[in-house]
Design a protein around this motif. Structure first.
Motif, PDB file in Angstrom:
ATOM      1  N   SER A  55      38.443  52.890  50.630  1.00 53.43           N
ATOM      2  CA  SER A  55      39.196  53.834  49.805  1.00 53.43           C
ATOM      3  C   SER A  55      39.358  53.219  48.415  1.00 53.43           C
ATOM      4  CB  SER A  55      40.570  54.094  50.427  1.00 53.43           C
ATOM      5  OG  SER A  55      41.370  52.921  50.328  1.00 53.43           O
ATOM      6  N   THR A  56      39.875  53.999  47.489  1.00 55.31           N
ATOM      7  CA  THR A  56      40.137  53.478  46.141  1.00 55.31           C
ATOM      8  C   THR A  56      41.094  52.297  46.212  1.00 55.31           C
ATOM      9  OG1 THR A  56      39.772  55.684  45.234  1.00 55.31           O
ATOM     10  CG2 THR A  56      40.953  54.126  43.836  1.00 55.31           C
ATOM     11  N   THR A  57      42.126  52.408  47.043  1.00 59.70           N
ATOM     12  CA  THR A  57      43.098  51.321  47.204  1.00 59.70           C
ATOM     13  C   THR A  57      42.445  50.091  47.821  1.00 59.70           C
ATOM     14  OG1 THR A  57      44.862  52.940  47.478  1.00 59.70           O
ATOM     15  CG2 THR A  57      45.323  50.707  48.216  1.00 59.70           C
ATOM     16  N   ASP A  58      41.652  50.289  48.897  1.00 57.37           N
ATOM     17  CA  ASP A  58      40.955  49.170  49.540  1.00 57.37           C
ATOM     18  C   ASP A  58      40.055  48.435  48.549  1.00 57.37           C
ATOM     19  OD1 ASP A  58      41.961  49.845  52.089  1.00 57.37           O
ATOM     20  OD2 ASP A  58      40.235  51.147  52.513  1.00 57.37           O
ATOM     21  N   ALA A  59      39.436  49.196  47.648  1.00 58.70           N
ATOM     22  CA  ALA A  59      38.465  48.643  46.706  1.00 58.70           C
ATOM     23  C   ALA A  59      39.112  48.026  45.471  1.00 58.70           C
ATOM     24  CB  ALA A  59      37.477  49.734  46.293  1.00 58.70           C
ATOM     25  N   VAL A 116      30.711  36.007  53.360  1.00 57.39           N
ATOM     26  CA  VAL A 116      30.857  37.219  52.555  1.00 57.39           C
ATOM     27  C   VAL A 116      29.544  37.546  51.847  1.00 57.39           C
ATOM     28  CG1 VAL A 116      32.098  38.287  50.625  1.00 57.39           C
ATOM     29  CG2 VAL A 116      33.315  36.778  52.219  1.00 57.39           C
ATOM     30  N   THR A 117      29.134  38.807  51.985  1.00 56.64           N
ATOM     31  CA  THR A 117      27.967  39.335  51.279  1.00 56.64           C
ATOM     32  C   THR A 117      28.390  40.649  50.635  1.00 56.64           C
ATOM     33  OG1 THR A 117      26.469  38.356  52.906  1.00 56.64           O
ATOM     34  CG2 THR A 117      25.557  40.075  51.488  1.00 56.64           C
ATOM     35  N   ILE A 118      28.192  40.763  49.317  1.00 53.64           N
ATOM     36  CA  ILE A 118      28.519  41.989  48.605  1.00 53.64           C
ATOM     37  C   ILE A 118      27.266  42.471  47.885  1.00 53.64           C
ATOM     38  CG2 ILE A 118      29.927  43.053  46.795  1.00 53.64           C
ATOM     39  CD1 ILE A 118      32.146  41.075  47.461  1.00 53.64           C
ATOM     40  N   ALA A 154      39.052  39.620  45.344  1.00 55.28           N
ATOM     41  CA  ALA A 154      39.838  40.673  44.687  1.00 55.28           C
ATOM     42  C   ALA A 154      39.360  40.898  43.261  1.00 55.28           C
ATOM     43  CB  ALA A 154      41.325  40.321  44.709  1.00 55.28           C
ATOM     44  N   THR A 155      39.025  39.823  42.553  1.00 57.25           N
ATOM     45  CA  THR A 155      38.529  39.937  41.175  1.00 57.25           C
ATOM     46  C   THR A 155      37.205  40.681  41.138  1.00 57.25           C
ATOM     47  OG1 THR A 155      39.676  37.917  40.519  1.00 57.25           O
ATOM     48  CG2 THR A 155      37.835  38.619  39.134  1.00 57.25           C
ATOM     49  N   ILE A 156      36.301  40.351  42.050  1.00 52.46           N
ATOM     50  CA  ILE A 156      35.007  41.041  42.114  1.00 52.46           C
ATOM     51  C   ILE A 156      35.222  42.531  42.387  1.00 52.46           C
ATOM     52  CG2 ILE A 156      32.874  41.290  43.470  1.00 52.46           C
ATOM     53  CD1 ILE A 156      33.002  38.201  43.865  1.00 52.46           C
ATOM     54  N   LEU A 157      36.101  42.831  43.330  1.00 53.82           N
ATOM     55  CA  LEU A 157      36.359  44.231  43.665  1.00 53.82           C
ATOM     56  C   LEU A 157      36.998  44.967  42.497  1.00 53.82           C
ATOM     57  CD1 LEU A 157      37.675  43.835  47.328  1.00 53.82           C
ATOM     58  CD2 LEU A 157      35.398  44.556  46.593  1.00 53.82           C
ATOM     59  N   HIS A 158      37.964  44.323  41.854  1.00 56.26           N
ATOM     60  CA  HIS A 158      38.663  44.946  40.730  1.00 56.26           C
ATOM     61  C   HIS A 158      37.698  45.244  39.571  1.00 56.26           C
ATOM     62  CE1 HIS A 158      42.030  46.055  38.236  1.00 56.26           C
ATOM     63  NE2 HIS A 158      41.594  45.238  37.289  1.00 56.26           N
ATOM     64  N   ASN A 159      36.761  44.341  39.325  1.00 50.77           N
ATOM     65  CA  ASN A 159      35.832  44.492  38.196  1.00 50.77           C
ATOM     66  C   ASN A 159      34.636  45.394  38.501  1.00 50.77           C
ATOM     67  OD1 ASN A 159      37.390  42.857  36.545  1.00 50.77           O
ATOM     68  ND2 ASN A 159      36.319  40.992  37.168  1.00 50.77           N
ATOM     69  N   LEU A 179      31.834  39.332  56.514  1.00 56.16           N
ATOM     70  CA  LEU A 179      32.302  40.530  55.835  1.00 56.16           C
ATOM     71  C   LEU A 179      31.206  40.954  54.874  1.00 56.16           C
ATOM     72  CD1 LEU A 179      35.680  41.558  54.495  1.00 56.16           C
ATOM     73  CD2 LEU A 179      33.799  41.493  52.865  1.00 56.16           C
ATOM     74  N   THR A 180      30.799  42.211  54.967  1.00 59.06           N
ATOM     75  CA  THR A 180      29.738  42.734  54.122  1.00 59.06           C
ATOM     76  C   THR A 180      30.225  44.018  53.466  1.00 59.06           C
ATOM     77  OG1 THR A 180      28.081  41.858  55.624  1.00 59.06           O
ATOM     78  CG2 THR A 180      27.332  43.517  54.071  1.00 59.06           C
ATOM     79  N   ILE A 181      29.957  44.156  52.170  1.00 62.71           N
ATOM     80  CA  ILE A 181      30.206  45.408  51.468  1.00 62.71           C
ATOM     81  C   ILE A 181      28.859  45.876  50.948  1.00 62.71           C
ATOM     82  CG2 ILE A 181      31.354  46.543  49.527  1.00 62.71           C
ATOM     83  CD1 ILE A 181      33.597  44.443  49.795  1.00 62.71           C
ATOM     84  N   GLN A 182      28.475  47.092  51.353  1.00 56.52           N
ATOM     85  CA  GLN A 182      27.155  47.623  50.945  1.00 56.52           C
ATOM     86  C   GLN A 182      27.304  48.809  50.028  1.00 56.52           C
ATOM     87  OE1 GLN A 182      24.142  47.688  53.851  1.00 56.52           O
ATOM     88  NE2 GLN A 182      25.282  46.392  55.237  1.00 56.52           N
TER      89      GLN A 182
END
Length: 182
Positions: A55-59, A116-118, A154-159, A179-182
């Motif tokens: 979600s926007t909040t999660d991200a 972690v893989t993003i 958190a910084t990577i997600l925020h940016n 943890l993976t974000i695709q």
């Protein structure tokens, strides 16, 4: 091979037609829910997997309510009703849980390393705090378990806006988390 004893072939105590009829009637979602509930896999793999769309909040993107520093571990791909305990009792069951505090409330907490893989980029093993409070669900059925974003993640997600992207958390047979974000 002389003298070797052989086990009898696998057999069923019902006809092929009856076995096929029962197989066809199997509810896939019910079977997957049972698999997730007790940590076994009907597909032959012992990999435990949870995923959901961020979600926007999660991200970690701004909303009216502000940014929260954690990922709420909701039902995602887990059958409704068991997700409130599944993370604490199954996925993270073997973690070193200890008493902790979050916003002045007592919680159980564990520090768990995750690979972690993003977006296909491996960031290495990162230590995450996970908190569990069995009373969180009393507040609008909020999820009981949260995965707290370390500062660097958190910084990577925020940016970068990863809203709508799929986050996946896994534990393999050796107990290694990813943890993976695709």
């Amino acid at each position: 091979m002389t003298g070797a004893t052989r086990n009898p072939p696998f057999g069923l105590d019902l006809s092929f037609d009856e076995a096929l009829a029962r197989f066809i009637q199997t509810d896939r979602n019910e079977a997957l829910a049972a698999e997730v509930a007790d940590g076994r896999s009907i597909r032959g793999s012992s990999l435990l997997t949870w995923q959901k769309s961020l979600s926007t909040t999660d991200a970690q993107q701004p909303t009216k309510g502000g940014i929260v520093p954690y990922l709420r571990l909701t039902s995602g791909n887990i059958s409704t009703g068991i997700f409130q305990t599944w993370f604490r009792q199954t996925l993270f069951a073997n973690a070193a849980w200890q008493p902790g505090q979050f916003n002045g409330k007592p919680v159980e907490e564990a520090h768990i390393p995750l690979n972690v893989t993003i977006q296909g980029i491996y960031l290495g093993m990162v230590l995450f705090k996970v908190t569990h409070d069995s009373t969180r669900q009393d507040n609008n059925d909020a999820p009981n378990t949260w995965l707290h974003w370390p500062d660097q993640i958190a910084t990577i997600l925020h940016n970068n806006n990863f809203s709508g992207h799929v986050v996946t958390v896994t534990r393999d047979n050796a107990g290694v988390f990813s943890l993976t974000i695709q």
